[in-house]
Motif scaffolding. Structure first.
Motif, PDB file in Angstrom:
ATOM      1  N   ALA A  49       4.359   3.018  -0.061  1.00 12.67           N
ATOM      2  CA  ALA A  49       4.203   1.604   0.268  1.00 12.67           C
ATOM      3  C   ALA A  49       3.094   1.390   1.288  1.00 12.67           C
ATOM      4  O   ALA A  49       2.360   0.395   1.228  1.00 12.67           O
ATOM      5  N   ARG A  50       2.948   2.330   2.201  1.00 14.24           N
ATOM      6  CA  ARG A  50       1.861   2.215   3.186  1.00 14.24           C
ATOM      7  C   ARG A  50       0.516   2.582   2.561  1.00 14.24           C
ATOM      8  O   ARG A  50      -0.514   2.011   2.916  1.00 14.24           O
ATOM      9  N   ARG A  51       0.517   3.528   1.644  1.00 13.89           N
ATOM     10  CA  ARG A  51      -0.730   3.911   0.972  1.00 13.89           C
ATOM     11  C   ARG A  51      -1.252   2.783   0.099  1.00 13.89           C
ATOM     12  O   ARG A  51      -2.462   2.549   0.035  1.00 13.89           O
ATOM     13  N   VAL A  57       6.603  -1.314  -4.552  1.00  6.07           N
ATOM     14  CA  VAL A  57       7.030   0.080  -4.632  1.00  6.07           C
ATOM     15  C   VAL A  57       8.559   0.110  -4.695  1.00  6.07           C
ATOM     16  O   VAL A  57       9.240  -0.448  -3.824  1.00  6.07           O
ATOM     17  N   ILE A  58       9.083   0.764  -5.732  1.00  8.47           N
ATOM     18  CA  ILE A  58      10.530   0.849  -5.949  1.00  8.47           C
ATOM     19  C   ILE A  58      10.962   2.308  -5.874  1.00  8.47           C
ATOM     20  O   ILE A  58      10.391   3.171  -6.539  1.00  8.47           O
ATOM     21  N   GLU A  65      24.759   6.979  -1.067  1.00 14.10           N
ATOM     22  CA  GLU A  65      24.521   7.250   0.349  1.00 14.10           C
ATOM     23  C   GLU A  65      23.028   7.400   0.637  1.00 14.10           C
ATOM     24  O   GLU A  65      22.531   6.927   1.659  1.00 14.10           O
ATOM     25  N   MET A  66      22.290   8.040  -0.267  1.00 14.87           N
ATOM     26  CA  MET A  66      20.843   8.146  -0.099  1.00 14.87           C
ATOM     27  C   MET A  66      20.197   6.758  -0.104  1.00 14.87           C
ATOM     28  O   MET A  66      19.332   6.458   0.729  1.00 14.87           O
ATOM     29  N   VAL A  67      20.611   5.904  -1.022  1.00 21.69           N
ATOM     30  CA  VAL A  67      20.020   4.571  -1.122  1.00 21.69           C
ATOM     31  C   VAL A  67      20.354   3.743   0.118  1.00 21.69           C
ATOM     32  O   VAL A  67      19.500   3.016   0.638  1.00 21.69           O
ATOM     33  N   ARG A  68      21.586   3.854   0.609  1.00 22.34           N
ATOM     34  CA  ARG A  68      21.944   3.116   1.833  1.00 22.34           C
ATOM     35  C   ARG A  68      21.100   3.575   3.012  1.00 22.34           C
ATOM     36  O   ARG A  68      20.629   2.758   3.819  1.00 22.34           O
ATOM     37  N   GLN A  69      20.891   4.886   3.124  1.00 24.82           N
ATOM     38  CA  GLN A  69      20.039   5.409   4.192  1.00 24.82           C
ATOM     39  C   GLN A  69      18.620   4.888   4.043  1.00 24.82           C
ATOM     40  O   GLN A  69      17.976   4.495   5.024  1.00 24.82           O
ATOM     41  N   ALA A  70      18.097   4.876   2.818  1.00 27.31           N
ATOM     42  CA  ALA A  70      16.735   4.402   2.575  1.00 27.31           C
ATOM     43  C   ALA A  70      16.586   2.935   2.941  1.00 27.31           C
ATOM     44  O   ALA A  70      15.583   2.535   3.553  1.00 27.31           O
ATOM     45  N   ARG A  71      17.578   2.133   2.585  1.00 28.60           N
ATOM     46  CA  ARG A  71      17.497   0.705   2.891  1.00 28.60           C
ATOM     47  C   ARG A  71      17.544   0.448   4.390  1.00 28.60           C
ATOM     48  O   ARG A  71      16.869  -0.465   4.897  1.00 28.60           O
ATOM     49  N   ARG A  72      18.320   1.249   5.122  1.00 26.24           N
ATOM     50  CA  ARG A  72      18.405   1.057   6.572  1.00 26.24           C
ATOM     51  C   ARG A  72      17.069   1.327   7.244  1.00 26.24           C
ATOM     52  O   ARG A  72      16.735   0.726   8.262  1.00 26.24           O
ATOM     53  N   PRO A  77       7.359  -4.190   3.868  1.00 30.11           N
ATOM     54  CA  PRO A  77       7.763  -5.395   3.140  1.00 30.11           C
ATOM     55  C   PRO A  77       7.619  -5.277   1.631  1.00 30.11           C
ATOM     56  O   PRO A  77       8.246  -6.049   0.892  1.00 30.11           O
ATOM     57  N   ASN A  78       6.788  -4.357   1.144  1.00 29.73           N
ATOM     58  CA  ASN A  78       6.565  -4.204  -0.295  1.00 29.73           C
ATOM     59  C   ASN A  78       7.427  -3.115  -0.918  1.00 29.73           C
ATOM     60  O   ASN A  78       7.144  -2.634  -2.021  1.00 29.73           O
TER      61      ASN A  78
END
Length: 260
Positions: A49-51, A57-58, A65-72, A77-78
């Protein structure tokens, strides 16, 4: 199978390098839609997303649990994270870059699945894949041998996959070429110098050992790990500089030919 995001990123200094070696081969115009399959805790997806700040970027992962960690820890913003199964995933329209780093070996038949993706991708789109190729290394061979031993075979029969887990590097290259890509594929052996007590056991706890731990009760898991640790100490003796752990990986990157 449960995943522990904190355990997985414990060796992130080493685990992250193949991701950057893979994505460095993606060139060309700025993408508009990027998907990272098997994104884990999302720290590497965030670098995409920064690149490419103008891209959506999805990151997708089957572990809640991985997805919850990623969302936190999302930050950008993209960037978006969703929970989902790679095996049932279909490329969305307009996808420019599809990445999967150290995830497809968990999906049986992923070469046929990759072929379907390539047939659906638009001209000019990129597919970049990295899979481990260390299933014959002592760390994994000893794990399978112990799981097949009389003490554990009844509890762990069929838990650990080995045959046809991944293809050869030529399998991935041929697949990309047959589906009309300009392609490159290669292998790299990373020599990791690990420290602290039983470092190879701690490494495989983050990924390869997860199916075993999921299949055993807590006391059984401790017993299995203690026996496995003894075998690993013999296979990977400590030196004054640390414990050397060799890890071979396969990379394949292709850009679909035709006008974008």
């Amino acid at each position: 199978m449960d995943w522990d995001p904190q355990k997985y990123v414990e060796f992130s200094d080493y685990r992250n390098v193949p991701f950057f070696d893979l994505t460095a081969r993606i060139t060309g115009p700025e993408p508009r839609l990027v998907v990272d399959l098997g994104c884990g805790p999302g720290n590497l997806t965030a670098t995409l997303a920064r690149r490419w700040p103008g891209a959506h970027v999805i990151g997708l992962d089957s572990s809640g649990e991985m997805v919850r960690q990623a969302r936190r820890a999302r930050g950008e913003p993209n960037l978006e994270f969703i929970e989902g199964d790679i095996a049932g995933w279909t490329p969305p329209r307009g996808l420019d870059v599809l990445i999967s780093n150290a995830a497809l070996h968990w999906v049986p038949g992923h070469l046929a699945m990759m072929r379907r993706w390539l047939q659906q991708l638009q001209p000019g789109a990129w597919l970049a894949v990295q899979v481990p190729d260390n299933f014959d290394a002592p760390s994994h061979a000893l794990m399978r041998a112990l799981a097949d031993s009389p003490r554990w075979s009844a509890r762990l029969a069929g838990v650990l996959r080995h045959d046809n887990t991944v293809g050869s590097v030529l399998d991935y290259l041929r697949l990309l070429l047959e589906e009309g890509c300009e392609a490159q594929a290669w292998t790299t052996i990373y020599e990791h110098v690990l420290h602290d007590q039983d470092p190879v056991l701690e490494w495989v706890r983050g990924a390869g050992l997860r199916p075993v731990l999921a299949a055993l009760a807590a006391e059984e898991a401790r017993e299995f790990e203690a026996e496995f640790a003894r075998l690993l100490r013999q296979a990977y003796p400590a030196t004054p500089y640390g414990t050397v752990y060799s890890f071979r990986r396969i990379f394949a990157v292709g850009c679909k030919k035709g006008p974008a």
